[in-house]
Design a protein around this motif. Structure first.
Motif, mmCIF file in Angstrom:
data_model
loop_
_atom_site.group_PDB
_atom_site.id
_atom_site.type_symbol
_atom_site.label_atom_id
_atom_site.label_comp_id
_atom_site.label_asym_id
_atom_site.label_seq_id
_atom_site.Cartn_x
_atom_site.Cartn_y
_atom_site.Cartn_z
ATOM 1 N N VAL A 226 -28.827 46.303 -49.645
ATOM 2 C CA VAL A 226 -29.046 47.708 -49.984
ATOM 3 C C VAL A 226 -28.287 48.025 -51.269
ATOM 4 O O VAL A 226 -27.104 47.714 -51.399
ATOM 5 N N GLN A 227 -28.979 48.614 -52.211
ATOM 6 C CA GLN A 227 -28.373 49.003 -53.485
ATOM 7 C C GLN A 227 -28.311 50.519 -53.594
ATOM 8 O O GLN A 227 -29.312 51.212 -53.417
ATOM 9 N N ILE A 228 -27.109 51.024 -53.880
ATOM 10 C CA ILE A 228 -26.954 52.408 -54.317
ATOM 11 C C ILE A 228 -26.313 52.355 -55.701
ATOM 12 O O ILE A 228 -25.606 51.399 -56.037
ATOM 13 N N THR A 229 -26.554 53.356 -56.505
ATOM 14 C CA THR A 229 -26.046 53.325 -57.873
ATOM 15 C C THR A 229 -26.122 54.712 -58.466
ATOM 16 O O THR A 229 -26.889 55.575 -58.001
ATOM 17 N N ASP A 230 -25.314 54.965 -59.492
ATOM 18 C CA ASP A 230 -25.368 56.230 -60.218
ATOM 19 C C ASP A 230 -25.272 57.429 -59.270
ATOM 20 O O ASP A 230 -26.071 58.362 -59.343
ATOM 21 N N THR A 231 -24.295 57.373 -58.380
ATOM 22 C CA THR A 231 -24.080 58.504 -57.469
ATOM 23 C C THR A 231 -23.573 59.724 -58.230
ATOM 24 O O THR A 231 -23.843 60.857 -57.846
ATOM 25 N N HIS A 232 -22.827 59.512 -59.297
ATOM 26 C CA HIS A 232 -22.388 60.593 -60.189
ATOM 27 C C HIS A 232 -21.830 61.799 -59.435
ATOM 28 O O HIS A 232 -22.262 62.938 -59.660
ATOM 29 N N TYR A 233 -20.881 61.548 -58.533
ATOM 30 C CA TYR A 233 -20.200 62.683 -57.915
ATOM 31 C C TYR A 233 -19.615 63.533 -59.039
ATOM 32 O O TYR A 233 -18.884 63.040 -59.885
ATOM 33 N N GLY A 234 -19.944 64.828 -59.038
ATOM 34 C CA GLY A 234 -19.598 65.622 -60.200
ATOM 35 C C GLY A 234 -19.197 67.039 -59.881
ATOM 36 O O GLY A 234 -18.699 67.339 -58.788
ATOM 37 N N PRO A 235 -19.437 67.949 -60.824
ATOM 38 C CA PRO A 235 -18.959 69.330 -60.681
ATOM 39 C C PRO A 235 -19.613 70.091 -59.533
ATOM 40 O O PRO A 235 -19.013 71.027 -59.010
ATOM 41 N N ILE A 236 -20.817 69.721 -59.152
ATOM 42 C CA ILE A 236 -21.446 70.323 -57.980
ATOM 43 C C ILE A 236 -20.976 69.545 -56.755
ATOM 44 O O ILE A 236 -21.142 68.329 -56.682
ATOM 45 N N ASP A 237 -20.385 70.231 -55.798
ATOM 46 C CA ASP A 237 -19.841 69.558 -54.616
ATOM 47 C C ASP A 237 -20.982 69.012 -53.760
ATOM 48 O O ASP A 237 -21.759 69.776 -53.184
ATOM 49 N N ARG A 238 -21.057 67.679 -53.685
ATOM 50 C CA ARG A 238 -22.123 67.030 -52.908
ATOM 51 C C ARG A 238 -21.538 66.153 -51.799
ATOM 52 O O ARG A 238 -22.064 65.080 -51.500
ATOM 53 N N ALA A 239 -20.459 66.621 -51.177
ATOM 54 C CA ALA A 239 -19.854 65.860 -50.086
ATOM 55 C C ALA A 239 -20.843 65.701 -48.926
ATOM 56 O O ALA A 239 -20.948 64.630 -48.324
ATOM 57 N N ARG A 240 -21.582 66.754 -48.627
ATOM 58 C CA ARG A 240 -22.568 66.681 -47.549
ATOM 59 C C ARG A 240 -23.672 65.697 -47.911
ATOM 60 O O ARG A 240 -24.115 64.903 -47.078
ATOM 61 N N TRP A 241 -24.115 65.752 -49.161
ATOM 62 C CA TRP A 241 -25.126 64.804 -49.648
ATOM 63 C C TRP A 241 -24.611 63.372 -49.529
ATOM 64 O O TRP A 241 -25.327 62.463 -49.112
ATOM 65 N N SER A 242 -23.351 63.159 -49.878
ATOM 66 C CA SER A 242 -22.749 61.828 -49.807
ATOM 67 C C SER A 242 -22.737 61.306 -48.371
ATOM 68 O O SER A 242 -23.010 60.127 -48.126
ATOM 69 N N ARG A 243 -22.444 62.187 -47.426
ATOM 70 C CA ARG A 243 -22.488 61.770 -46.010
ATOM 71 C C ARG A 243 -23.910 61.411 -45.604
ATOM 72 O O ARG A 243 -24.133 60.470 -44.832
ATOM 73 N N GLY A 244 -24.884 62.143 -46.124
ATOM 74 C CA GLY A 244 -26.280 61.833 -45.831
ATOM 75 C C GLY A 244 -26.692 60.482 -46.379
ATOM 76 O O GLY A 244 -27.451 59.738 -45.737
ATOM 77 N N VAL A 245 -26.211 60.138 -47.580
ATOM 78 C CA VAL A 245 -26.498 58.823 -48.161
ATOM 79 C C VAL A 245 -25.912 57.727 -47.283
ATOM 80 O O VAL A 245 -26.563 56.712 -47.003
ATOM 81 N N THR A 246 -24.684 57.917 -46.834
ATOM 82 C CA THR A 246 -24.043 56.922 -45.958
ATOM 83 C C THR A 246 -24.838 56.724 -44.675
ATOM 84 O O THR A 246 -25.055 55.581 -44.231
ATOM 85 N N GLU A 247 -25.287 57.803 -44.067
ATOM 86 C CA GLU A 247 -26.078 57.695 -42.845
ATOM 87 C C GLU A 247 -27.389 56.957 -43.093
ATOM 88 O O GLU A 247 -27.818 56.127 -42.284
ATOM 89 N N ALA A 248 -28.030 57.252 -44.243
ATOM 90 C CA ALA A 248 -29.296 56.590 -44.571
ATOM 91 C C ALA A 248 -29.093 55.089 -44.792
ATOM 92 O O ALA A 248 -29.917 54.271 -44.370
ATOM 93 N N VAL A 249 -28.000 54.725 -45.468
ATOM 94 C CA VAL A 249 -27.709 53.307 -45.706
ATOM 95 C C VAL A 249 -27.428 52.589 -44.400
ATOM 96 O O VAL A 249 -27.966 51.505 -44.134
ATOM 97 N N ASN A 250 -26.592 53.169 -43.558
ATOM 98 C CA ASN A 250 -26.240 52.519 -42.290
ATOM 99 C C ASN A 250 -27.445 52.350 -41.377
ATOM 100 O O ASN A 250 -27.519 51.388 -40.614
ATOM 101 N N ALA A 251 -28.398 53.274 -41.474
ATOM 102 C CA ALA A 251 -29.604 53.182 -40.648
ATOM 103 C C ALA A 251 -30.453 51.969 -41.013
ATOM 104 O O ALA A 251 -31.294 51.530 -40.205
#
Length: 388
Positions: A164-189
């Motif tokens: 599984v490849q993830i890339t260019d997550t670019h955590y930035g000025p818009i808080d995307r902590a919830r989005w990041s948790r969603g990515v982790t769940e999708a990868v683990n699935a």
């Protein structure tokens, strides 16, 4: 006898000349970028005076707010300013592109009463729809893109290896902590054997983006979790990000490799620094394929992580079987795709280079800057490796 007196005029400093040229260029670009939509949507349709004045004021405020937001945000580290500047950039780019298309429509309607207003209305509708849809596409958890790659040198024991490849997550000025948790769940699935992050984790330091990056520590893989730097790490405290990823349990492939083995078959997973690392001033940071492969059995197939597709020449020269890259974002906002292709050999997808080497270029998991993705969807990539 008096000697000849010579005088020399002081020459202007080259830096001052470059600064003036740069300033003029930036001003011209801004006037064009904002001026074309203003003319198309406001001036050419000859709206009633109050409408024209109000709309012109909106464009003027945006024109002034954009450079201020970019400077205070990206140069001074103010997240609110970054968000404002980046959002204006995305909106004006969409408006600029579709204003040009709208003017083609206006020419096609030449002679029709109200052609300029028809074109302006059509452009306005398209811009609003694309901005709303593009923002949704940027902010949602990416869909999974499944790709099967056959590697002739891969042993039968690793046939079906799930990478599984993830890339260019670019955590930035818009808080995307919830989005990041969603990515982790999708990868683990996806129940991966190997998870790769091919760089550009964030815009901002590891301390600034602690909450957003924390879910990376919960990503699971049965064999390895590996990471290489992208160019944006070198704008955001690369050493801090290397420490952060180690803390989260990831293997840092800083011109290094690991070997994974299953049922008697082995695969070398190597990584090189981003091609911009050598200009970062950080000691020992540069793309070094020889160091990354030092000590590896040359008979084994190699999966290489390298942030930019442009690094494929080094992969071909060193007989790499498959390189995984990101960086391009698939263009992110159409038609920026065409500008990306002037710099990179591939925009997205699987491609072949030389007799042995294949390259997979992800469109990216997150987004950079403008919170929009137009005709360039984000992805979490599941690569299933097949033995040859």
């Amino acid at each position: 006898m008096l000697g000849r007196v010579t005088t020399t005029e002081a020459r202007p400093r080259p830096r001052r000349g470059r600064a003036v040229r740069t300033g003029v260029t930036i001003a011209a670009v801004l006037l064009l970028l904002f001026g074309v939509p203003w003319w198309t949507l406001v001036l050419a349709p000859a709206w009633p005076l109050p409408v024209t004045v109000a709309a012109t004021a909106v464009f003027l405020v945006a024109l002034l707010a954009f450079p201020a937001g970019m400077f205070l945000g990206h140069a001074r580290g103010n997240d609110t300013a970054s968000t404002i500047g980046d959002t204006i950039l995305g909106l004006v780019w969409i408006a600029f592109v579709w204003s040009i298309i709208g003017n083609v429509l206006r020419l096609a309607l030449l002679g029709v009463d109200g052609a300029a207003r028809i074109a302006a209305a059509a452009v306005a509708v398209v811009v609003v729809v694309l901005a709303l849809w593009g923002h949704y596409e940027a902010m949602r958890v990416p869909r999974v893109r499944e790709v099967e790659v056959r590697l002739p040198r891969l042993g039968a024991g690793l046939d079906g290896l799930r990478v599984v490849q993830i890339t260019d997550t670019h955590y930035g000025p818009i808080d995307r902590a919830r989005w990041s948790r969603g990515v982790t769940e999708a990868v683990n699935a996806l129940d991966p054997d190997v998870v790769c992050h091919t760089g550009d984790i964030a815009d901002g330091t590891a301390d600034q983006r602690t909450e957003q990056s924390a879910p990376l520590g919960d990503i699971r893989a049965t064999m390895a979790r590996v990471y290489v730097t992208g160019n944006h790490e070198y704008y955001s405290g690369a050493l801090g990000w290397l420490d952060r990823m180690r803390t989260l349990g990831w293997e840092i492939l800083h011109n290094q490799h690991v070997v994974v083995t299953r049922d008697g078959a082995s695969l070398v997973i190597a990584g090189v620094d981003d091609r911009t690392a050598e200009f970062s001033g950080i000691e020992d940071h540069h793309a070094d394929h020889e160091a990354a492969l030092a000590g590896a059995d040359p008979a084994l197939p190699v999966l290489l992580l390298a942030h930019q597709p442009k690094q494929i020449d080094g992969a071909v020269a060193h007989g790499i079987d498959l390189q995984l890259s990101g960086h391009t974002h698939g263009g992110q906002i159409w038609p920026f795709h065409y500008l990306v292709r002037t710099d990179q050999p591939v925009l997205q997808g699987l491609s072949r280079h030389g007799e042995r080497t294949q390259l997979y270029t992800s469109r990216g998991t997150g987004f950079w800057g403008p919170p929009f993705r137009v005709f360039a969807p984000s992805e979490i990539t599941l690569l299933t490796l097949r033995a040859g």
